[in-house]
Design a protein around this motif. Sequence first.
Motif, PDB file in Angstrom:
ATOM      1  N   ALA A  19      56.035  43.752  45.845  1.00  0.00           N
ATOM      2  CA  ALA A  19      55.158  44.467  44.542  1.00  0.00           C
ATOM      3  C   ALA A  19      56.418  45.082  43.755  1.00  0.00           C
ATOM      4  N   ASN A  20      57.386  45.720  44.729  1.00  0.00           N
ATOM      5  CA  ASN A  20      58.440  46.066  43.760  1.00  0.00           C
ATOM      6  C   ASN A  20      59.159  45.304  43.276  1.00  0.00           C
ATOM      7  N   ASP A  21      59.468  44.058  43.796  1.00  0.00           N
ATOM      8  CA  ASP A  21      60.264  43.035  43.235  1.00  0.00           C
ATOM      9  C   ASP A  21      59.645  42.283  41.983  1.00  0.00           C
ATOM     10  N   LEU A  22      58.463  42.433  42.008  1.00  0.00           N
ATOM     11  CA  LEU A  22      57.443  41.787  40.964  1.00  0.00           C
ATOM     12  C   LEU A  22      57.717  42.803  39.783  1.00  0.00           C
ATOM     13  N   VAL A  23      57.516  43.940  39.898  1.00  0.00           N
ATOM     14  CA  VAL A  23      57.802  44.715  38.774  1.00  0.00           C
ATOM     15  C   VAL A  23      59.095  44.759  38.269  1.00  0.00           C
ATOM     16  N   ALA A  48      50.554  47.863  41.647  1.00  0.00           N
ATOM     17  CA  ALA A  48      50.777  46.506  42.296  1.00  0.00           C
ATOM     18  C   ALA A  48      50.716  46.267  43.631  1.00  0.00           C
ATOM     19  N   ASP A  49      51.190  47.272  44.578  1.00  0.00           N
ATOM     20  CA  ASP A  49      51.409  47.229  46.166  1.00  0.00           C
ATOM     21  C   ASP A  49      49.674  47.344  46.386  1.00  0.00           C
ATOM     22  N   LYS A  63      43.005  51.725  43.470  1.00  0.00           N
ATOM     23  CA  LYS A  63      42.159  52.754  42.774  1.00  0.00           C
ATOM     24  C   LYS A  63      42.360  52.593  41.283  1.00  0.00           C
ATOM     25  N   GLY A  64      42.893  51.572  40.894  1.00  0.00           N
ATOM     26  CA  GLY A  64      43.395  51.319  39.476  1.00  0.00           C
ATOM     27  C   GLY A  64      42.066  50.895  38.571  1.00  0.00           C
ATOM     28  N   ARG A  65      42.594  50.551  37.347  1.00  0.00           N
ATOM     29  CA  ARG A  65      41.369  49.872  36.625  1.00  0.00           C
ATOM     30  C   ARG A  65      41.262  48.279  36.844  1.00  0.00           C
ATOM     31  N   ASP A  66      40.063  47.946  36.488  1.00  0.00           N
ATOM     32  CA  ASP A  66      40.038  46.149  36.765  1.00  0.00           C
ATOM     33  C   ASP A  66      40.715  45.707  35.571  1.00  0.00           C
ATOM     34  N   MET A  67      40.976  44.298  35.646  1.00  0.00           N
ATOM     35  CA  MET A  67      42.065  43.483  34.768  1.00  0.00           C
ATOM     36  C   MET A  67      41.662  43.702  33.374  1.00  0.00           C
ATOM     37  N   LEU A  68      40.242  43.454  33.108  1.00  0.00           N
ATOM     38  CA  LEU A  68      39.744  43.380  31.758  1.00  0.00           C
ATOM     39  C   LEU A  68      40.265  44.891  31.074  1.00  0.00           C
TER      40      LEU A  68
END
Length: 119
Positions: A19-23, A48-49, A63-68
């Motif tokens: 996740a860290n590398d992705l960002v 991302a993690d 706990k984030g929002r959905d993709m849309l």
Amino acid sequence: MEETLYSRLGGAENITKIANDLVENHINNPAISTRFAEVDTVKLKLLADTFITSGTGGPNVYKGRDMLSTHKGMNISAVEFMAVLDDALKALSDNGVGQREQEEMLFILYSMRSEIVLV
């Protein structure tokens, strides 16, 4: 019983690295870096993690929002979406993830395309 993708990715420790590398890849990718200029990278790395963790069979911690909801109105192009997939593939490869698992992750990410591109 087959191991979860979460386990095959290396569990919590390796997913955090991915996740860290992705960002970081996104931030350094000229095709999409402007999208991340004003982003709280610490928060984005955590999201991302937890997103990868929850989406691959690990603990349900996202706990984030959905993709849309997250991408609505951003007018993300197909080219930008492919840049994100390229960044994901690089993060997976750089963290020793095997071919099968890379393909599974790319399939998962690509399956969200309709919730991200031009919404």
